[in-house]
Each structure stands twice: as C-alpha cells, then as structure tokens.
Design an enzyme around this catalytic site. Structure first.
Site, PDB file in Angstrom:
ATOM      1  N   ARG A  88      -8.802   8.771 -65.803  1.00  0.00           N
ATOM      2  CA  ARG A  88      -9.540   7.984 -66.561  1.00  0.00           C
ATOM      3  C   ARG A  88      -9.431   8.222 -68.068  1.00  0.00           C
ATOM      4  NH1 ARG A  88     -14.311   6.276 -63.212  1.00  0.00           N
ATOM      5  NH2 ARG A  88     -15.836   5.338 -64.461  1.00  0.00           N
ATOM      6  N   ARG A 127     -26.279  -6.051 -61.076  1.00  0.00           N
ATOM      7  CA  ARG A 127     -25.377  -5.608 -60.020  1.00  0.00           C
ATOM      8  C   ARG A 127     -26.743  -4.849 -59.106  1.00  0.00           C
ATOM      9  NH1 ARG A 127     -20.349  -1.778 -59.897  1.00  0.00           N
ATOM     10  NH2 ARG A 127     -21.467  -0.271 -61.026  1.00  0.00           N
ATOM     11  N   ARG A 160     -28.179   0.817 -59.469  1.00  0.00           N
ATOM     12  CA  ARG A 160     -27.682   2.209 -59.922  1.00  0.00           C
ATOM     13  C   ARG A 160     -28.200   2.735 -61.143  1.00  0.00           C
ATOM     14  NH1 ARG A 160     -21.142   1.791 -58.992  1.00  0.00           N
ATOM     15  NH2 ARG A 160     -21.268   3.214 -60.762  1.00  0.00           N
TER      16      ARG A 160
HETATM   17  P1  AMP Z   1     -17.548   4.574 -61.311  1.00  0.00           P
HETATM   18  O1  AMP Z   1     -18.111   4.016 -60.101  1.00  0.00           O
HETATM   19  O2  AMP Z   1     -16.029   4.374 -61.125  1.00  0.00           O
HETATM   20  O3  AMP Z   1     -17.900   3.484 -62.477  1.00  0.00           O
HETATM   21  O4  AMP Z   1     -17.866   5.811 -61.528  1.00  0.00           O
HETATM   22  C1  AMP Z   1     -19.330   6.216 -61.982  1.00  0.00           C
HETATM   23  C2  AMP Z   1     -19.497   7.562 -62.678  1.00  0.00           C
HETATM   24  O5  AMP Z   1     -18.872   8.593 -61.625  1.00  0.00           O
HETATM   25  C3  AMP Z   1     -18.914   7.611 -63.963  1.00  0.00           C
HETATM   26  O6  AMP Z   1     -19.442   6.822 -65.135  1.00  0.00           O
HETATM   27  C4  AMP Z   1     -18.721   8.917 -64.238  1.00  0.00           C
HETATM   28  O7  AMP Z   1     -19.749   9.647 -64.675  1.00  0.00           O
HETATM   29  C5  AMP Z   1     -18.113   9.538 -62.836  1.00  0.00           C
HETATM   30  N1  AMP Z   1     -16.936   9.446 -62.615  1.00  0.00           N
HETATM   31  C6  AMP Z   1     -16.126   8.906 -61.665  1.00  0.00           C
HETATM   32  N2  AMP Z   1     -14.817   9.016 -61.954  1.00  0.00           N
HETATM   33  C7  AMP Z   1     -14.638   9.924 -62.823  1.00  0.00           C
HETATM   34  C8  AMP Z   1     -13.541  10.445 -63.473  1.00  0.00           C
HETATM   35  N3  AMP Z   1     -12.297  10.365 -63.154  1.00  0.00           N
HETATM   36  N4  AMP Z   1     -13.689  11.564 -64.521  1.00  0.00           N
HETATM   37  C9  AMP Z   1     -14.933  11.689 -64.887  1.00  0.00           C
HETATM   38  N5  AMP Z   1     -15.838  11.193 -64.635  1.00  0.00           N
HETATM   39  C10 AMP Z   1     -15.876  10.425 -63.497  1.00  0.00           C
END
Ligand code: AMP
Length: 217
Positions: A88, A127, A160
């Site tokens: 990311r 969502r 969420r």
């Molecule tokens: P997502 O479902 O991919 O939007 O991820 C939800 C949350 O999980 C993000 O806003 C971060 O807080 C955490 N997260 C997920 N993937 C990562 C990553 N690669 N690095 C850091 N935080 C992450």
C-alpha cells in the site's frame, strides 16, 4: 496467477478479487479482511490494529508484513493468489519484492482500479456489510435483505466503522499521500494494468477477465 489489486478504497478491488478467486481457484488475500477478522476475535494482533483500522490509518508495517508473509506460505497459496490491500506504499512495495524473491514467487501484474474521489465517498458512504455472512450491500445500488431473507442465516447488517464520512476522507488522504507513489512506481516499471473501475460491474468484470487471460491458475 499472482496479482496485486491496487486502487483507492471503494474502487471495487475486493469485489473483483473475490469473483476472480472463485473463477480461478486461487485464494483472495485481503489484508483488510484479515485485520477485521483479527479485530472481531480480539486476538493480540486485532487489539493492536483496532485503533488504526477504525480511523482509516495504516496499521504498523511490521504487523501487516508478518500477516502477508504467513499467509503467502500457507498451502493454498502455493499455486497463486490475488492480493488485495497490500502493498500500500513504497516501503511495503520494497518489502514485498524482497518477500517474493525469498519465496521464489513472481508477480504477474498489478491491476490498477481507478475511480474519482466523489465516487469513492458515494460508494463507501452507502456501503453496508453483514456481520454474519460477510456479504456487502449498498443502500442505493443493492439494498440489504430483510434479516429473515438472508440466504446464509440471519443477516446482521452494519456500517463499517471506517466507512464513516470522517474515516472515508482520511482514507482518501492516506491513499493520496502513501499509495499514489506506489502506483507511479509500478507504472514506471510497466507492471500496471489499468482497469476503468467507474464503468458498470459487467464491464469491469470483462476488463478484469481480459487483463488476466492467458495467466495460469
Ligand atoms: P481495506 O479493507 O483494504 O480498505 O483495509 C481496511 C483497513 O485495514 C485500512 O484502512 C488500514 O487501517 C488497514 N490495512 C489494510 N491493509 C493494510 C496495509 N497494507 N498496510 C497498513 N494498513 C492496512
């Protein structure tokens, strides 16, 4: 096939990765899902990650890297994977390249889903997810069923925590500052396959299928 799904929150990466995973029989590995499960179970990792995830901030690098390292070594990931939510930023991208070398795995491509900010706010603001079965709904486009109509049991539909308006704005800001440079990095390496994520679901499905045609797994 080994593919990274990259793009802003709400671009449809998770939906597309889940669909392709079923079609091709490879696991859909979402760091966000892994973290949310850890939080729901209140594991030590979940407790540590919770504050970051709720606000839409990045969870510390070491935690995420450990999760991905462990997951990529599981038996079901040996024939390929679809990675959604990692890497990311550039730091994670560098660690990821080293990890792939260490595991003797190669990345096929990075699918890049692009949508404008206003669309992200519209999609994420509406969502809703079911805590019981994990299905995702949208108040406007695909409203959740009444609890009794849930096919997998009683649906318990929630928003969420990180889909609140403040958290969405924060996630977009974090994306711009942290993830955009990684997009530029993969573009410069010619590793990026763009997908127009603003078109209809059917068109996005077709664009993803075209992008992965010929890839095994
Ligand atoms: P997502 O479902 O991919 O939007 O991820 C939800 C949350 O999980 C993000 O806003 C971060 O807080 C955490 N997260 C997920 N993937 C990562 C990553 N690669 N690095 C850091 N935080 C992450």
């Amino acid at each position: 096939m080994r593919i990274v799904f990259l793009g802003p929150p709400g671009a449809g990466k998770g939906t597309q990765a889940a669909r392709l995973a079923v079609l091709r029989g490879v696991p859909h590995i979402s760091t966000g899902d892994i973290l949310r499960t850890a939080i729901a179970r209140q594991t030590p990792t979940g407790i540590e990650a919770q504050g970051y995830v709720d606000k839409g901030d990045f969870v510390p690098f070491e935690i995420v890297l450990r999760l991905v390292r462990d997951r990529l070594q599981e038996p079901d990931a040996q024939g390929g994977w679809l990675l959604d939510g990692f890497p990311r930023n550039l730091e994670q991208g560098t660690a990821f390249e080293a990890l792939l070398q260490e595991l003797s795995q190669t990345l096929n491509t990075v699918l890049y889903f692009d949508v404008p900010d206003e669309e992200v706010v519209r999609r994420l603001g509406g969502r809703r997810v079911c805590e019981t079965c994990g299905d995702t709904f949208h108040l406007e486009f695909s409203p959740p069923p009444a609890p009794a109509d849930c096919e997998k049991g009683e649906c318990s539909v929630i928003q969420r925590t990180d889909d609140s308006e403040d958290a969405i704005r924060n996630r977009l800001q974090v994306y711009l500052e942290e993830t955009q440079p990684l997009v530029d990095h993969y573009r410069a390496l010619d590793s990026l396959t763009p997908v127009d994520a603003t078109s209809s679901i059917e068109e996005v499905n077709a664009a993803v299928d075209r992008a992965v045609i010929g890839l095994a797994g």
